[in-house]
Design an enzyme around this catalytic site. Structure first.
Site, PDB file in Angstrom:
ATOM      1  N   ALA A 209       1.142   2.135  -5.776  1.00 19.15           N
ATOM      2  CA  ALA A 209      -0.037   1.289  -5.593  1.00 19.15           C
ATOM      3  C   ALA A 209       0.365  -0.160  -5.350  1.00 19.15           C
ATOM      4  O   ALA A 209       1.296  -0.669  -5.986  1.00 19.15           O
ATOM      5  CB  ALA A 209      -0.929   1.380  -6.816  1.00 19.15           C
ATOM      6  N   THR A 211      -2.512  -2.742  -4.402  1.00 21.37           N
ATOM      7  CA  THR A 211      -3.698  -3.368  -5.004  1.00 21.37           C
ATOM      8  C   THR A 211      -4.672  -2.318  -5.529  1.00 21.37           C
ATOM      9  O   THR A 211      -5.771  -2.667  -5.945  1.00 21.37           O
ATOM     10  CB  THR A 211      -4.410  -4.259  -3.970  1.00 21.37           C
ATOM     11  OG1 THR A 211      -4.790  -3.462  -2.841  1.00 21.37           O
ATOM     12  CG2 THR A 211      -3.492  -5.372  -3.496  1.00 21.37           C
ATOM     13  N   SER A 212      -4.302  -1.047  -5.515  1.00 20.84           N
ATOM     14  CA  SER A 212      -5.200   0.031  -5.920  1.00 20.84           C
ATOM     15  C   SER A 212      -4.799   0.595  -7.281  1.00 20.84           C
ATOM     16  O   SER A 212      -3.720   0.300  -7.789  1.00 20.84           O
ATOM     17  CB  SER A 212      -5.179   1.140  -4.865  1.00 20.84           C
ATOM     18  OG  SER A 212      -3.917   1.780  -4.861  1.00 20.84           O
ATOM     19  N   ASP A 269      -2.871  -8.329   1.218  1.00 23.31           N
ATOM     20  CA  ASP A 269      -2.410  -7.217   2.042  1.00 23.31           C
ATOM     21  C   ASP A 269      -2.796  -7.546   3.477  1.00 23.31           C
ATOM     22  O   ASP A 269      -3.740  -7.005   4.016  1.00 23.31           O
ATOM     23  CB  ASP A 269      -3.061  -5.915   1.577  1.00 23.31           C
ATOM     24  CG  ASP A 269      -2.337  -4.693   2.102  1.00 23.31           C
ATOM     25  OD1 ASP A 269      -1.291  -4.857   2.743  1.00 23.31           O
ATOM     26  OD2 ASP A 269      -2.822  -3.575   1.861  1.00 23.31           O
ATOM     27  N   SER A 277       4.467  -2.752   7.590  1.00 28.07           N
ATOM     28  CA  SER A 277       4.822  -1.949   6.428  1.00 28.07           C
ATOM     29  C   SER A 277       4.698  -0.467   6.732  1.00 28.07           C
ATOM     30  O   SER A 277       5.617   0.324   6.490  1.00 28.07           O
ATOM     31  CB  SER A 277       3.917  -2.323   5.241  1.00 28.07           C
ATOM     32  OG  SER A 277       4.090  -1.430   4.162  1.00 28.07           O
TER      33      SER A 277
END
Length: 506
Positions: A209, A211-212, A269, A277
């Site tokens: 993860a 930002t999750s 992000d 990425s």
């Protein structure tokens, strides 16, 4: 005539057991003769050599009896990188000037990054020469839409070039990626065994993860080991046709893993970095045909069809420049997928789908079959328009479940996801229909409960948009590994009345 002062004794390496995540940190005493003579100060970047290995670490200066004046204490990250025995002699010096930082400053002031400039920055990032502050400066300078198409292509190429690459020989090698922003969207763990069961190769290297509350690697790790090196990945794929491994365990686009380390706490992000990425890791993993899932919704990462088209175009142009066959599919991002949000809870949903259980979340199954169908068509296993039917057959007959078990065993053995010891339901404050569900607020609650650090933490959603609920019925249940984290998440949930929006129906 006075005698010349004796040279300071060499410093000795000491493991302090301090978790600084992935950042190497050096600790020295304020009165350390080396610290004083070299003019090292707190937050200085220091090049340290021990046992034949050299790294660059950030200095923290301590006082009192915590550390001896002849000791060089190191964090766990630095200890892993040095791989030297405790007590080893340590040599310290100022690192060479970081010339590439000038390119970062130029970008901050609005100048375009050339391909050689991007390459210089990424080489230094991958080598660990950037401090957390310098990494944050680079991430922020590139945030939003500050990277144009040429810069994005250059960043993607540089990320590939500084890492390892896996070669699979001839033939198609499939992969998929979701750009994120949709809690519970754990389709990869279903898609890979479906595709592999049809005789295609799908070596999936997934991220943790950013930002999750959970990444695919976080959820998969609750079921089977994911820290596989390149030879292990190759063995698993040769044996089963697929794998679901953590990309950070191998040097596939290693600079990306360093940047993710900073993006996570900053909650940034950027689109150009997202494209670089995703695609750099696909190229490095040896993929030839890639499907990108872009969920679109008012509280998803991509909020409009127009924004999705812009992202899709950037992905397609960059992929073409790097020789990838890429397809982008827009999916519904208005609400979470499945019931669970958090590593173990999402894994439980995946297992229910693969086992064809009656209580399995139908939306997770439908989405996984849609994506698997596209991949089967990309891979040539199904004709155009026939992929979904084949995927459904593979899932319904149990072939996907058997293949998933084979993959787990090949990766080191299958296990059951953990269950949280502390749980509390959040109930509807009035009767009515569920009009909307806020993805971001639900994700925030799950993270405050401890996800993804605590694998069992997160929340289980009990309603869907359009459902009618009575006052007092549970909307979702928060899961936590400790009572403190449970209380923390519930306090936030109590003031976020719009997380699950219920109408005022009589």
């Amino acid at each position: 005539m006075s005698a010349a002062p004796l040279p300071a004794p060499p410093l000795r390496l000491r493991r302090l057991g301090i978790d600084t995540y992935q950042e190497p940190v050096l600790y020295m005493h304020l009165e350390c003769p080396v610290c004083r003579s070299e003019g090292f100060e707190a937050q200085s970047r220091v090049e340290m050599t021990a046992g034949g290995r050299t790294i660059v670490a950030t200095l923290n200066v301590v006082q009192g009896g915590f550390l001896g004046v002849a000791e060089a204490g190191v964090s766990e990250a630095a200890w892993r990188m040095l791989q030297a025995p405790e007590g080893s002699a340590v040599a310290l010096r100022h690192p060479p000037p970081l010339e590439s930082l000038g390119h970062v400053r130029a970008k901050i002031h609005g100048r375009k990054l050339t391909a050689p400039a991007v390459r210089a920055v990424i080489e230094d990032v991958a080598a660990g020469r950037y401090s957390e502050l310098q990494l944050a400066a680079f991430v922020t300078a590139c945030a939003g839409d500050r990277l144009d198409q040429e810069e994005t292509i250059a960043l993607t190429r540089a990320m590939v070039d500084v890492g390892e690459r896996i070669a699979w020989g001839g033939g198609r090698v499939l992969d998929k990626h979701c750009v994120g922003g949709l809690p519970g969207n754990r389709t990869t763990m279903i898609v890979v065994p479906v595709v592999a069961a049809c005789g295609l190769r799908m070596p999936k290297t997934s991220s943790r993860a950013i930002t999750s509350p959970a990444g695919t690697a976080d959820a998969m790790e609750t079921v089977a080991p994911v820290e596989l090196d390149v030879p292990a990945i190759q063995r698993v794929v040769e044996r089963t046709g697929g794998c679901i491994a953590w990309g950070g365990a191998v040097r596939l686009s290693p600079a990306d893993d360093v940047l993710i380390r900073v993006e996570r706490p900053l909650d940034l992000d950027s689109q150009g970095q997202l494209v670089a990425s995703v695609l750099s890791k696909k190229v490095a993993a040896g993929s030839t045909h890639v499907l990108i899932d872009v969920p679109v919704g008012p509280t998803a990462k991509v909020r409009s069809a127009q924004a999705a088209q812009v992202l899709a175009r950037q992905l397609e142009v960059t992929a073409q420049a790097l020789g990838l066959h890429l397809s982008v599919v827009q999916t519904d991002g208005t609400a979470p997928v499945g019931y669970g949000i958090g590593p173990a809870l999402e894994a439980h949903d995946v297992l229910a789908v693969l086992r064809n259980e009656a209580a399995a979340p139908p939306d997770l199954a439908d989405r996984a079959l849609l994506l698997a169908g596209h991949l089967l068509e990309l891979g040539g296993a199904a004709p155009a328009g026939g992929g979904r039917a084949l995927a459904h057959q593979v899932l319904a007959t149990g072939a996907a479940w058997r293949k998933f078990q084979d993959i787990c065993e090949a990766q080191g053995g299958m296990r059951q996801p953990p269950v949280a010891p502390f749980r509390h339901a959040v109930a509807a404050q009035r009767s009515g229909s569920v009009l909307a569900i806020d993805n971001r607020r639900l994700a925030r609650i799950a993270k405050l409960a401890g996800a993804p650090r605590a694998a069992c933490a997160g929340l289980a959603l009990h309603v869907r948009i359009g459902d009618f609920v009575e006052r007092g019925e549970p909307l979702f249940t928060v899961h936590a590994d400790s009572p403190g984290e449970l209380a923390y998440a519930l306090d936030y949930a109590a003031v976020q009345s719009g997380t699950v929006h219920v109408s005022e129906d009589a």
